[in-house]
Design an enzyme around this catalytic site. Sequence first.
Site, PDB file in Angstrom:
ATOM      1  N   CYS A 254     -24.697 -21.035 -39.245  1.00  0.00           N
ATOM      2  CA  CYS A 254     -25.855 -21.451 -40.168  1.00  0.00           C
ATOM      3  C   CYS A 254     -27.126 -22.091 -39.585  1.00  0.00           C
ATOM      4  O   CYS A 254     -27.353 -21.293 -38.408  1.00  0.00           O
ATOM      5  CB  CYS A 254     -25.581 -21.924 -41.453  1.00  0.00           C
ATOM      6  SG  CYS A 254     -27.642 -21.184 -42.191  1.00  0.00           S
TER       7      CYS A 254
ATOM      8  N   HIS B 233     -20.286 -20.124 -44.766  1.00  0.00           N
ATOM      9  CA  HIS B 233     -20.178 -21.871 -44.190  1.00  0.00           C
ATOM     10  C   HIS B 233     -18.495 -22.012 -44.322  1.00  0.00           C
ATOM     11  O   HIS B 233     -18.181 -22.656 -46.070  1.00  0.00           O
ATOM     12  CB  HIS B 233     -21.216 -22.515 -45.175  1.00  0.00           C
ATOM     13  CG  HIS B 233     -22.657 -22.518 -44.868  1.00  0.00           C
ATOM     14  ND1 HIS B 233     -23.258 -23.943 -44.330  1.00  0.00           N
ATOM     15  CD2 HIS B 233     -23.136 -21.681 -45.194  1.00  0.00           C
ATOM     16  CE1 HIS B 233     -24.534 -22.902 -44.322  1.00  0.00           C
ATOM     17  NE2 HIS B 233     -24.460 -21.996 -45.221  1.00  0.00           N
TER      18      HIS B 233
ATOM     19  N   GLU C  33     -17.665 -24.771 -43.879  1.00  0.00           N
ATOM     20  CA  GLU C  33     -16.573 -26.401 -44.118  1.00  0.00           C
ATOM     21  C   GLU C  33     -17.224 -26.573 -45.588  1.00  0.00           C
ATOM     22  O   GLU C  33     -17.068 -27.461 -46.394  1.00  0.00           O
ATOM     23  CB  GLU C  33     -18.276 -26.917 -43.518  1.00  0.00           C
ATOM     24  CG  GLU C  33     -19.262 -27.133 -44.363  1.00  0.00           C
ATOM     25  CD  GLU C  33     -19.885 -26.142 -43.442  1.00  0.00           C
ATOM     26  OE1 GLU C  33     -19.428 -24.955 -43.441  1.00  0.00           O
ATOM     27  OE2 GLU C  33     -21.452 -26.439 -43.703  1.00  0.00           O
TER      28      GLU C  33
END
Lengths: 262, 756, 86, 86
Positions: free
Chosen positions: A113, A222, A224
Amino acid sequence: MSVETPLIGDFQPFPSASAEGSLAGVRVGVVTFPGTLDDRDAMRAVRLAGGTAISLWHGDHDLRGVDAVIIPGGFSYGDYLRAGAISRFAPLMEQITAAATGGPGALPVLGICNGFQVLTEAHLLPGSMIKNNSLHFLCRDQRLRVENADTLWTSDYAAGEEIVVPLKNQDGQFVADERTLDELEGEGRVVFRYVRENPNGSRRDIAGISNAAGNVVGLMPHPEHAVEPGFGPDSSARGEVDLRGGTDGLGIFTSVLKKLVG
Amino acid sequence: MSKKFNIDTVANAEATPGQALPWAELGLKQNEYDRVVEILGRRPTGAELAMYSVMWSEHCSYKSSKVHLRQFGDKVTDAMKEHLLVGIGENAGVVDIGDGWAVTFKVESHNHPSFVEPYQGAATGVGGIVRDIISMGARPVAVMDPLRFGAIDHPDTARLVHGIVAGIGGYGNSLGLPNIGGEVVFDSSYQGNPLVNALAVGVLRHEDIRLANASGVGNRVVLFGARTGGDGIGGASVLASESFDDAKPSKRPAVQVGDPFAEKVLIECCLELFKASVVEGIQDLGAAGISCATSELASNGDGGMHVELTKVLLRDPTLTPGEILMSESQERMMAVVTPANAAAFEAIMDKWNVEYSWLGEVTDTGRLVIEWDGETIVDVDPRTVAHDGPVYERPYHRPAWLDGVQADSFQGSSPDLRAAVLELMSSPNMCSKDWVTNQFDRYVQGNTALAMPDDAGVIRVDEATGLGVALSTDANGRYSYLNPYEGARLALAEAYRNVATSGAKPLAVTDCLNFGSPEDPEVMWQFAESVRGLADACQELGVPVTGGNVSLYNQTGGVAIHPTPVVGVLGVFDDVARRTPSGWREDGQAIYLLGTTRDELDGSEWANLRGHLGGTPPVVDLAAEKTLAAVLVNSSRDGMIDAAHDLSEGGLAAALSEAALRFGVGARIGIDELCERDGIDPFTALFSESQGRAIVSVPRSEEVRFNDMCTARNYPTLRIGVVDTENSALDVQGHFTLPLDELKEAHEGTLPRHFA
Amino acid sequence: MPRIVVDVMPKPEILDPQGKAIAGALPRLGLTGFAGVRQGKRFELEVAGEVTPELLEQARSAASTLLSNPVIEDVTRVEVIQEDAE
Amino acid sequence: MPRIVVDVMPKPEILDPQGKAIAGALPRLGLTGFAGVRQGKRFELEVAGEVTPELLEQARSAASTLLSNPVIEDVTRVEVIQEDAE
Ligand SMILES: Nc1ncnc2c1ncn2[C@@H]1O[C@H](COP(=O)(O)OP(=O)(O)O)[C@@H](O)[C@H]1O
Ligand SMILES: [Mg+2]
């Protein structure tokens, strides 16, 4: 000076997701700029994947001997001017740029991002991001196809495999000129592509790309945030309906750890 | 270097007792001004007048509401205090959640600024409440946003919706705070007066609690963060013209602009200050800026402070001392630091590139003395500024029109049920809020265990144990309009039920009381009744109010908004892995309805869709709510249920639809037995808004245990259906079948149709 | 194609976080000569035919209603540009 | 105080979502005379003293390295403005 992002309670030690103890020897640096938001999440992901996360401060001149670097998401410098435009000039970015372009054995770098935006501003990756077509911030669970499973960051996936990870940004529309786009396609450097629906108008549905050497990868969604059961998206590309059970993003982190050990 | 002003010093005030001051323009009443003169024993200086006028405003002094709000303290029993580490009166209350962890949470309004400039008004609303949380020593971990707008199709509504939603997201997303819930309600009573309430929650260790007080004589006072500009002092420019010498003052901004980046840096910087233990006390700057921070810090500490105002770093050099004291510039904090820690403090500021200026020191004189260029411009007892503001017992009486309204009960003829469910679920208040909530980051920080559209937002606090909290905010202005006492109790009951539905044990309450003008005795009655109702209900449920906010004068012309007491309830989980989602997942699970359904359609969403508002709101039975909560929390903890959704606005029809749409899994439902048991017709069964109800889905293996528990607690339970993953529809047998695709389209299309 | 340029700047008394961030970054690039920075917007409205007075009036109206937020911004210019150069 | 103005516009070949949204909104306000809209940025760099050639050079450097991203934007102007008027 290098300081961890301050916490109220420090990170709690929790069991590593990986049985392979050797992965714990891999040190992955996570960079914090002023305004970085997903740094702790990226560190958690590294740990859940079995590695050791090292906090890096944007103002430092030293990479602390890390084996790989993640530039996490957020709004560094408020995303003012352009996302990533000011962070790119941080002292640590000079170190990262030098280490990431050093030929064979170059430092693996992942930009997520805002991190992807920083990498394009730093010219480590081509193209740029402009505002989403909708002009709104958009947070949703997004289906992606792993187009290239040969990069350091995607080797735990099969080419063509689909994953679901959260997407959340305002300036997520990937643009580049036609020649660059053709080049990216031709060299297999489109690493992730949006499937089913293009959420922001990105050219050729591109969600993530790599540099020519394959060690630097950037993506807008994302991974994560899809690594821990109970805290991920509600769905997974594997199809089941599960409450926040999606962990399709974990492979990104295990990929680089295994590559670096192997 | 300071500007040369013809400043009004204390010496000058003593020498010129007859000097006229613009106290009326600053909003003080004659009796209030006289009181200031009496306190000081002389006329105030311009700077003192500035301080008293802002600190004694309704917004800062709670002068109309104070006499009522006392009940929140008075009705707290010792048992309710068990988990309270810091109660009402501080920047935010602090609640013990076990294992040495505490949470602090509070909801505040930013209604008026958001009407003038929706984006910045909403954004700075989030910024302000987050600074309250930081000042307690906590790391903010989530935000919520209860919102009220005018009619969805009014020409001004889109402007407000776009700006306010983008502003909430623009600020909260940039701070890295997950948005885990809120409300979106459309009602023409909010047309000229949208409500923008913002809630923030933070986490801290017990030993890290920081109170805002200035103690330790000789300790230094420092202002840090953004520079001070002319923000928020528009009306106070009368002061500028009084004292300005050489040039005309520059224009004062009409609105405040937020800088979320500066606030994010401030969060990290404050947490580092706390961790390094280099601050004694800390105070956020919000309304009334430096006036508030200095007088509150001083009066809550050793009682004295000495400040040199020319040290304040300015964005606009033309500001006068009075304006500096009143400025509401955002993203500023004030701290008290021991001389020994000053260097460590500065190092942390430098690391984060945050500007700061040492303003003065703590004294034991009992006086707040402020100097400008060596001359004393303020010399007051800080308590008189911060705590001894006027207190009004405003007259109130029950509106005469209320009898007529309450007598006008809803008389609807039974509609076609299938069409009615579709109409309800696509209506502005019951439709999917995805268009709004997709503009908010719910993932950041990686601890969100539950969020929109489930009943409560759930945040993990401790990664090792899974300890966490749940939060819900609720209010129903229509119920409160029909009966403000019951309306406030209903708001608490719903928030409490939402938290319990998620599986958390409710612990504590925050509230934001949004009302019209307190000078209208009928509005004042609504307010008084609401506070009484909420305080009583808190006592009955055993959950204390830990803090909140009052917003008055929410009206356009003479017409007030519906009374809107927004109630936030915080609950705790031993392990957030046990949280219960609102939607069905597993084929064949039994669906039970808990509670009793009565003919209660007055004030309901269905009546609202028919343009009717009259009668009396649903009955609240808090003992029943307590039992229901215990059933929901225990069955979640013991793994007896896989899904739970409370029944509130829209009744059973809404709850079934939402439970089906959550994961796109349908069910076969039978309501005939329900109708027979409760003596109601199918329409009432589906649309009544009786309280104390929830639907749960129970795995076959748990049915006996679950039934035994409900029987033991004597709570009405009825098996009304089974989850059906095969047939993607909501099938209310004998009445209608709604394919989920059709229901989803109706549910999700409304907001995009109006705003995309 | 002729264009009408509309410049919109944050009001001087209003905080400009973007300008502030840029001003903070410049010295780090060794560019130390500036006392402050403000960031505004520049719009180019393309005109298909000729710029009539009526069209310029339309541009002024767009500038004050849609292109700027009068609460926090000033329209500092509405002007016709004939060619690609200014 | 003299200022140096830097104008930055999106490259013509880059779709400009903000400009597009404005172009779509104008007709709804009854403003139908425009063929297209592009939204760019305008920076004002404040100079404390006099604008030296060296300072103008600094501004050009800021414009091309920080204030614009050449992949998507063009610097269309770097110019000194003496007074409050243009
Ligand atoms: N403005 C908002 N911001 C965040 N979440 C919202 C907002 N409005 C509604 N929601 C979420 O949408 C869901 C449905 O809202 P609502 O029907 O009011 O819930 P409930 O009836 O359970 O109180 C809830 O999860 C709520 O938190
Ligand atoms: Mg609910």
